[in-house]
Design a protein around this motif. Structure first.
Motif, PDB file in Angstrom:
ATOM      1  N   UNK A 192       0.828  -1.203   0.000  1.00  0.00           N
ATOM      2  CA  UNK A 192       0.000   0.000   0.000  1.00  0.00           C
ATOM      3  C   UNK A 192       0.871   1.265   0.000  1.00  0.00           C
ATOM      4  N   UNK A 193       0.701   2.127   1.031  1.00  0.00           N
ATOM      5  CA  UNK A 193       1.387   3.413   1.059  1.00  0.00           C
ATOM      6  C   UNK A 193       2.686   3.410   1.847  1.00  0.00           C
ATOM      7  N   UNK A 194       3.143   2.244   2.290  1.00  0.00           N
ATOM      8  CA  UNK A 194       4.449   2.210   2.951  1.00  0.00           C
ATOM      9  C   UNK A 194       5.522   2.588   1.929  1.00  0.00           C
ATOM     10  N   UNK A 195       6.561   3.270   2.403  1.00  0.00           N
ATOM     11  CA  UNK A 195       7.580   3.798   1.511  1.00  0.00           C
ATOM     12  C   UNK A 195       8.594   2.711   1.150  1.00  0.00           C
ATOM     13  N   UNK A 196       8.897   2.629  -0.146  1.00  0.00           N
ATOM     14  CA  UNK A 196       9.949   1.701  -0.566  1.00  0.00           C
ATOM     15  C   UNK A 196      11.279   2.103   0.071  1.00  0.00           C
ATOM     16  N   UNK A 197      12.046   1.136   0.563  1.00  0.00           N
ATOM     17  CA  UNK A 197      13.369   1.463   1.106  1.00  0.00           C
ATOM     18  C   UNK A 197      14.251   2.140   0.055  1.00  0.00           C
ATOM     19  N   UNK A 198      15.050   3.094   0.520  1.00  0.00           N
ATOM     20  CA  UNK A 198      16.087   3.731  -0.305  1.00  0.00           C
ATOM     21  C   UNK A 198      15.526   4.548  -1.464  1.00  0.00           C
ATOM     22  N   UNK A 199      14.320   5.080  -1.307  1.00  0.00           N
ATOM     23  CA  UNK A 199      13.750   5.924  -2.361  1.00  0.00           C
ATOM     24  C   UNK A 199      13.541   7.364  -1.893  1.00  0.00           C
ATOM     25  N   UNK A 200      14.061   7.713  -0.721  1.00  0.00           N
ATOM     26  CA  UNK A 200      13.954   9.083  -0.182  1.00  0.00           C
ATOM     27  C   UNK A 200      12.509   9.567  -0.135  1.00  0.00           C
ATOM     28  N   UNK A 201      11.587   8.644   0.090  1.00  0.00           N
ATOM     29  CA  UNK A 201      10.177   9.001   0.210  1.00  0.00           C
ATOM     30  C   UNK A 201       9.463   9.254  -1.091  1.00  0.00           C
ATOM     31  N   UNK A 202      10.123   9.014  -2.224  1.00  0.00           N
ATOM     32  CA  UNK A 202       9.503   9.317  -3.523  1.00  0.00           C
ATOM     33  C   UNK A 202       8.624   8.205  -4.063  1.00  0.00           C
ATOM     34  N   UNK A 203       8.708   6.995  -3.507  1.00  0.00           N
ATOM     35  CA  UNK A 203       7.969   5.876  -4.097  1.00  0.00           C
ATOM     36  C   UNK A 203       7.336   5.013  -3.010  1.00  0.00           C
ATOM     37  N   UNK A 204       6.024   4.865  -3.080  1.00  0.00           N
ATOM     38  CA  UNK A 204       5.329   3.946  -2.191  1.00  0.00           C
ATOM     39  C   UNK A 204       5.475   2.516  -2.707  1.00  0.00           C
ATOM     40  N   UNK A 205       5.166   1.566  -1.852  1.00  0.00           N
ATOM     41  CA  UNK A 205       5.349   0.160  -2.216  1.00  0.00           C
ATOM     42  C   UNK A 205       4.486  -0.236  -3.404  1.00  0.00           C
ATOM     43  N   UNK A 206       3.297   0.354  -3.516  1.00  0.00           N
ATOM     44  CA  UNK A 206       2.352  -0.122  -4.531  1.00  0.00           C
ATOM     45  C   UNK A 206       2.528   0.512  -5.906  1.00  0.00           C
ATOM     46  N   UNK A 207       3.580   1.327  -6.103  1.00  0.00           N
ATOM     47  CA  UNK A 207       3.808   1.894  -7.439  1.00  0.00           C
ATOM     48  C   UNK A 207       4.758   1.044  -8.275  1.00  0.00           C
ATOM     49  N   UNK A 208       5.367   0.011  -7.684  1.00  0.00           N
ATOM     50  CA  UNK A 208       6.234  -0.878  -8.466  1.00  0.00           C
ATOM     51  C   UNK A 208       5.408  -1.522  -9.576  1.00  0.00           C
ATOM     52  N   UNK A 209       5.953  -1.552 -10.790  1.00  0.00           N
ATOM     53  CA  UNK A 209       5.228  -2.064 -11.958  1.00  0.00           C
ATOM     54  C   UNK A 209       3.914  -1.315 -12.145  1.00  0.00           C
ATOM     55  N   UNK A 210       3.933  -0.025 -11.834  1.00  0.00           N
ATOM     56  CA  UNK A 210       2.795   0.889 -11.983  1.00  0.00           C
ATOM     57  C   UNK A 210       1.698   0.671 -10.952  1.00  0.00           C
ATOM     58  N   UNK A 211       1.409  -0.578 -10.616  1.00  0.00           N
ATOM     59  CA  UNK A 211       0.532  -0.905  -9.487  1.00  0.00           C
ATOM     60  C   UNK A 211       0.722  -2.370  -9.153  1.00  0.00           C
ATOM     61  N   UNK A 212       0.826  -2.653  -7.866  1.00  0.00           N
ATOM     62  CA  UNK A 212       0.914  -4.035  -7.411  1.00  0.00           C
ATOM     63  C   UNK A 212       0.246  -4.163  -6.058  1.00  0.00           C
ATOM     64  N   UNK A 213      -0.076  -5.388  -5.684  1.00  0.00           N
ATOM     65  CA  UNK A 213      -0.630  -5.636  -4.362  1.00  0.00           C
ATOM     66  C   UNK A 213      -2.139  -5.707  -4.348  1.00  0.00           C
TER      67      UNK A 213
END
Length: 442
Positions: free
Chosen positions: A263-284
């Motif tokens: 969901x909206x948890x922040x991807x590690x090492x992205x300086x807050x620019x990318x949430x977990x669910x934006x990988x591959x445009x949408x996942x989860x």
């Protein structure tokens, strides 16, 4: 320049599998994955004839040479003339052009290059009459390997088609992500592994055991992050079973379970620019949004992005201070499914509303407009796809996420100076456990 078509489609979530008459259209007036086989009336979208033919000199292991290198741009769109093409562009792309006078969009002839293995076509035909949404759309039943809903009835079915479209059986790949803040890019190189369950040859719904895929990466640069590793076990129904993730830190040589990587948890090492669910445009899991199928329309979208995929391009020639280098990008006119997702009451997310544009030929999301809780446009995601024709599969070679108000952006997939993807690298589910993560770190 081009005409626009918008077909209203009911947004209800009740329908699922289609009858035999409708399913028989697959491979006839529809492509094996459910797109309209015919071109458009204006002749600006051609008929689908099976996808791309690899260049004669191509050999597996090469960065895929551009099969359309001889194409010349039809025209360019800039901030000065964006108005005449506004109805063919994602809203976020219009905003990006208007904010960056030096940016432009190069429009090329449409090439319907998407394809998949025959077994995926065969599985899609079976899924059409069997697949159903379950658990309020948070899971599916009766589908395996192929597209579950090639003739979709609602928005949630379309997003499941994207999540489950064929991306190979297993892949090892080394690439870089870039965080661009105040015009300065910081790159992180990762050695990545994905082992797919749903799409595997010979897979059955019973054998999946609610598992979609396994994922692992190891950071190899910069030095301060080198050795940091992550393992993810991704379920199909993420409401029934939550995504599990573990991270290894070389500083204390410990493996820790992450409380959340969804969901909206922040991807590690992205300086807050990318949430977990934006990988591959949408996942989860799709459970926190209400999904509406707006319809199908013609749009200018990123496509056949072989130029930005080519070997040897320095990363600082791709990742510019404000945008990706537009001279390396290609846009084409394609029919896309438009899906709107609105955040449900009681949940929080930086993106209260999302508008997804999903390629009809492949089910790859190619663009997303992102809006905050005030319904203000705040972001644009784009996937720049190619057909990895040695598999074959169609997915992004580069993903971008622009934060339109701040001018910062995130890029993932930079692989021009790394070995090409290995689609046959030996691996098994045992390589994606916290124990395996710990062993790799020692």
């Amino acid at each position: 320049m081009f005409g626009i078509v918008l077909l209203a489609v009911a947004a209800g979530q009740a329908q699922a599998k289609v009858d035999a008459v409708q399913a028989a259209r697959l491979g006839a007036d529809l492509t094996p994955l459910g797109a309209e086989r015919a071109g458009n009336a204006a002749g600006t979208i051609p008929e689908w004839t099976g996808g791309v033919t690899p260049p004669a000199h191509y050999q597996p292991g090469m960065h895929h040479p551009d099969p359309y290198a001889g194409d010349q741009p039809l025209f360019r769109i800039t901030a000065e003339d964006v108005e005449r093409n506004r109805n063919l562009l994602a809203v976020g792309l219009v905003d990006l052009l208007e904010r960056n006078p030096d940016y432009y969009v190069r429009v090329f002839p449409t090439r319907r290059s998407a394809s998949a293995p025959q077994r995926i076509y065969d599985a899609t035909r079976e899924n059409a009459e069997k697949a159903e949404l379950i658990e309020n759309g948070n899971g599916i039943s009766g589908a395996v390997a192929g597209i579950p809903f090639p003739i979709p009835q609602n928005g949630m079915e379309v997003i499941w088609n994207h999540i489950l479209h064929y991306k190979g059986d297993q892949t090892r790949f080394i690439n870089n992500q870039a965080v661009v803040i105040n015009g300065r890019a910081n790159l992180i190189k990762r050695d990545r592994y994905i082992y797919y369950i749903y799409n595997r040859e010979g897979m059955t719904p019973e054998a999946m055991d609610n598992t979609l895929l396994y994922y692992r990466y190891h950071v190899t640069a910069p030095a301060k992050l080198s050795g940091t590793s992550l393992v993810v076990q991704d379920p199909l129904d993420q409401v029934l079973t939550t995504r599990r993730a573990w991270r290894y830190s070389p500083n204390d040589r410990r493996v820790r379970r992450l409380p959340s990587l969804a969901y909206d948890s922040i991807q590690p090492d992205t300086s807050g620019l990318a949430t977990a669910d934006v990988v591959d445009s949408y996942n989860g899991a799709p459970d926190r949004y209400d999904w509406t199928l707006v319809g199908k329309r013609e749009m200018l979208v990123p496509y056949n992005s072989y130029a930005v995929h080519q070997q040897g391009i320095p990363y600082d020639q791709i990742v510019l201070p404000k945008t990706v280098n537009p001279e390396l990008l290609r846009y084409e006119l394609h029919r896309v499914w438009e899906v709107e997702a609105k955040l449900r009451t009681g949940f929080s997310h930086p993106y209260h509303t999302r508008r997804f544009y999903v390629d009809e030929d492949s089910w790859q999301i190619v663009a997303v407009d992102l809006y905050d809780a005030k319904d203000e446009l705040v972001g644009l995601q784009e996937s720049h796809p190619i057909n990895y024709y040695d598999v074959p599969m169609f997915q992004a070679t580069l993903e971008t996420l622009y934060h339109l108000k701040t001018g910062n952006y995130f890029v993932d997939g930079l692989d021009n100076n790394e070995p090409m993807y290995d689609f046959d690298y030996p691996m098994s589910p045992q390589d994606f456990t916290p124990q395996a993560l710990r062993r790799a770190g020692n």
